[in-house]
Scaffold this motif. Sequence first.
Motif, short mmCIF file in Angstrom:
data_model
loop_
_atom_site.label_atom_id
_atom_site.label_comp_id
_atom_site.label_asym_id
_atom_site.label_seq_id
_atom_site.Cartn_x
_atom_site.Cartn_y
_atom_site.Cartn_z
N CYS A 1 17.95 48.56 22.90
CA CYS A 1 16.75 49.38 22.77
C CYS A 1 15.61 48.59 22.15
CB CYS A 1 17.02 50.57 21.85
SG CYS A 1 18.40 51.57 22.37
N GLU B 1 21.41 48.92 29.73
CA GLU B 1 22.87 48.83 29.62
C GLU B 1 23.18 47.52 28.90
OE1 GLU B 1 26.30 50.70 30.48
OE2 GLU B 1 24.60 51.28 31.73
N TYR B 2 24.09 47.58 27.92
CA TYR B 2 24.34 46.36 27.13
C TYR B 2 25.13 45.33 27.92
CZ TYR B 2 26.12 42.99 23.84
OH TYR B 2 26.40 41.80 23.24
N CYS C 1 20.91 47.31 19.23
CA CYS C 1 21.92 47.79 20.16
C CYS C 1 22.47 49.08 19.58
CB CYS C 1 23.02 46.75 20.33
SG CYS C 1 22.39 45.27 21.14
N LEU C 2 22.24 50.21 20.25
CA LEU C 2 22.62 51.53 19.73
C LEU C 2 23.59 52.22 20.68
CD1 LEU C 2 18.99 52.72 18.87
CD2 LEU C 2 20.65 51.77 17.26
N GLU C 3 24.39 53.12 20.13
CA GLU C 3 25.27 53.95 20.95
C GLU C 3 24.45 55.15 21.44
OE1 GLU C 3 29.10 52.37 21.11
OE2 GLU C 3 28.89 54.54 21.43
N ILE C 4 24.22 55.27 22.71
CA ILE C 4 23.50 56.44 23.22
C ILE C 4 24.39 57.07 24.29
CG2 ILE C 4 21.40 57.27 24.37
CD1 ILE C 4 19.94 54.81 23.30
N GLY C 5 24.68 58.36 24.06
CA GLY C 5 25.55 59.07 25.02
C GLY C 5 26.88 58.38 25.20
N THR D 1 15.32 51.12 27.29
CA THR D 1 16.75 50.96 27.01
C THR D 1 17.43 50.30 28.22
OG1 THR D 1 17.56 52.99 28.02
CG2 THR D 1 16.71 53.17 25.77
N ARG E 1 27.51 55.24 25.12
CA ARG E 1 27.47 53.89 25.70
C ARG E 1 26.58 53.00 24.86
NH1 ARG E 1 28.04 54.48 31.99
NH2 ARG E 1 27.98 52.22 31.83
N LYS E 2 26.95 51.74 24.78
CA LYS E 2 26.16 50.79 23.99
C LYS E 2 24.94 50.38 24.80
CE LYS E 2 26.83 46.48 21.45
NZ LYS E 2 27.73 45.33 21.25
N ARG E 3 23.75 50.60 24.19
CA ARG E 3 22.54 50.27 24.93
C ARG E 3 21.60 49.41 24.09
NH1 ARG E 3 22.26 52.87 29.73
NH2 ARG E 3 20.06 52.41 29.98
#
Length: 739
Positions: free
Chosen positions: A78, A27-28, A68-72, A25, A74-76
């Motif tokens: 993957c 950071e976007y 691109c997923l929202e994790i915690g 993963t 934040r857009k990350r």
Amino acid sequence: MVALAGYDNANFKIQNGGKEFIFKTYEYDPETLALVEAENEALLHLKNSNHCTFPEPVPFADGAWIKCLEIGGRKRICRLLTFLDGDLMGNLQADVPMIESLGIMLAHLDLQLQEFDHYTIRARKWGWDIQYLHLNQAYIEDIDDPHKKSIVKYFYQQFEEKVRPTLPELRHSIIHNDVNEWNILIKNGKVSGLFDFGDIAYTPLINELAIAMTYVCYANDDPWDKAAALLRSYHSILPLEEKEIKLLFYLVTARLCISVCNSAHSRKIQEDNEYALVSEKGAWKMLFKCLETNPVDIENKFLQACGLEPEKTASTNEILKQRHQVLSPILSISYKNPIYMNSSAFQYMYDAYGNTFLDAYNNIPHVGHAHPKVVEAGRKQMGILNTNTRYLYDLLNEYAEMLLQRFPPELSKVYFVNSGSAASDLAIRLAQAHTGREHILVMEHGYHGNTQIGIDVSDYKFSNQKGQGQKSHILKAPIPDTYRGKYQLDDGTAGKMYAMDLIEDLQQTELPIAALIAEPIIGCGGQVPLAKGYLKELYPAIRAQGGICISDEVQVGFGRLGDYFWGYEAQEVIPDIVVLGKPIGNGHPMGAVVTTEAVAESFAKGVEFFSSFGGNPVSCAIGKAVLEVIDEEELQENARITGNYYQELFRELQSVYPSIGDVRGSGLFIGVELIKNENKDHNAELAKHIKNELRNRHILISTDGPYDSVLKSKPPLCFNRENVLQVVEQIDDILKQHR
Ligand code: PMP
């Protein structure tokens, strides 16, 4: 799920259906996304390679390679890759077969990558790509140690000089760009896999090998043999061009610089990222090793590893013959076996045949040969303005002020010239103009310069068998030597006694003396320090009879003595005139005379003084840089500490070998007197033997003294403890064999 180490992203190892994967993963940001997409395409291109395994992208259930997923919150970015097993090369001792297997794998990889192209990768411009070394320049300032900083700057300059002009001519392709020991997997002693394509770059192909070489070799005691093995195996599959091979040394040093710069920067911004510092120690060790390495040696070794013949270098006899055709034999040459020099860095000098010499002798490159700050100062100013003191320019005033700040307030005027000789010559003229007298009192065995006035005041020259003899206006004082002279108690009493004897003699002659000129340690006399208290007694007497006092600091000045910045300080006096040379410009031809307002005023009544080159802006820029480096790198303190250690080791040798009669000097200005017996008979043969034997062992020192029986060592002030140990151990070994 297990978290794995990563430089600037988060990786997780996961298991599913008995298989292992790695979930990555990031950071976007749009640029990272484009790069990760390009990396995946490269990995898909490498799928089914016959020579090695690489991670394979694994699609999500809907077929997407990247999401691109929202994790915690934040857009990350993957993605999933297959996990490769094997032992990390970094955990193993890399032997030659392992390294050869790496070379072969890497060549096959690069052949495959030559078939792959991607505009995102082509467009990537960043500091971990060696061709963009300069993008790391700002990080040099994050390195704490000023000397280490200078070493990195030196290698940057070498890159600009040796690599940058050739870059456009090199073949470019997409490469892995980070083949290091923590990305390589080993099975059964051979390379089985390579991962982490996150640094993938479009760059000169040769950078791939340079990077692999750097990391595979930097932890080894014989890095260049291992590097040659890697090169040989790579070249057997993907033949390299001569111009690529010739750059390898400088590309390796550039990569090491990138590594240490980024480690320093990471530490500054993110103290706890251990992974970012993983290669720091090894990289520094290797950079220091590179300084001890003659680039010619590596070039030859690498060409030979590829079955190519290095260009033939002229023999020293051929060079000597050419020299004798155009130059007078009156110019002497050091050593029975002369050295054909090619380049130098800090305390090392490199000959044309690939040998490295430890310079324990040359005091002119005071802050180190080719010091990058000095080089840059001169180079830059040469392209801006170089003129003479008949114009106004800031550098002249700035440098004059800066230099005068090193002196007590009464020494407030400076004249710039181009050599120590020109400075001594001018100093004598100043003294004669100020006093209206002619007679000069000089020290036995003193040397002050090669002009007619310089020779007139140099006993070392005029008393030579072939010399012109002592002129009638010259008076000579015996050397106040506590080792051989009449008074040997060096507690301040001997100096006083010598001075009192001399004062008595002078009173008898009744000649009006214009000036006394003396070196605080008499170099040509055999590195003999004036006995303590000598000048303190003598200066007032010279002044009382109407003369003035000159200190020739050409050899000893600028912090070399460790305890003192100027040699006269050791004698607790302040001269009326100070003569400066040699170290003042670190090899750039400069000299200066510093004096009092009163002396300068007297001289100003005479004809104009003008020196075409003295005080020109280039020289001033260089002089300023030298003073700055002395402070920044705390070189006076290094001279003190390293010099004390040097003397200590020599004293230990003295307790073992009766042939060492005396060890003397101060800081990094050391004399070791060799004797034949208890009568202190001069042992010139042994001194010569040691000098030449050290030369054969690649250490430069010289001999001096009226009988040439004194070893002298006055190295660049960046000399370190290991250097000291190396010199003394070799002398020990030579003496052992000579017993
Ligand atoms: N004074 C001293 C003490 C020296 O050692 C020398 C050079 N060996 C000079 C003056 C003359 O300097 P240069 O060779 O730069 O003219």
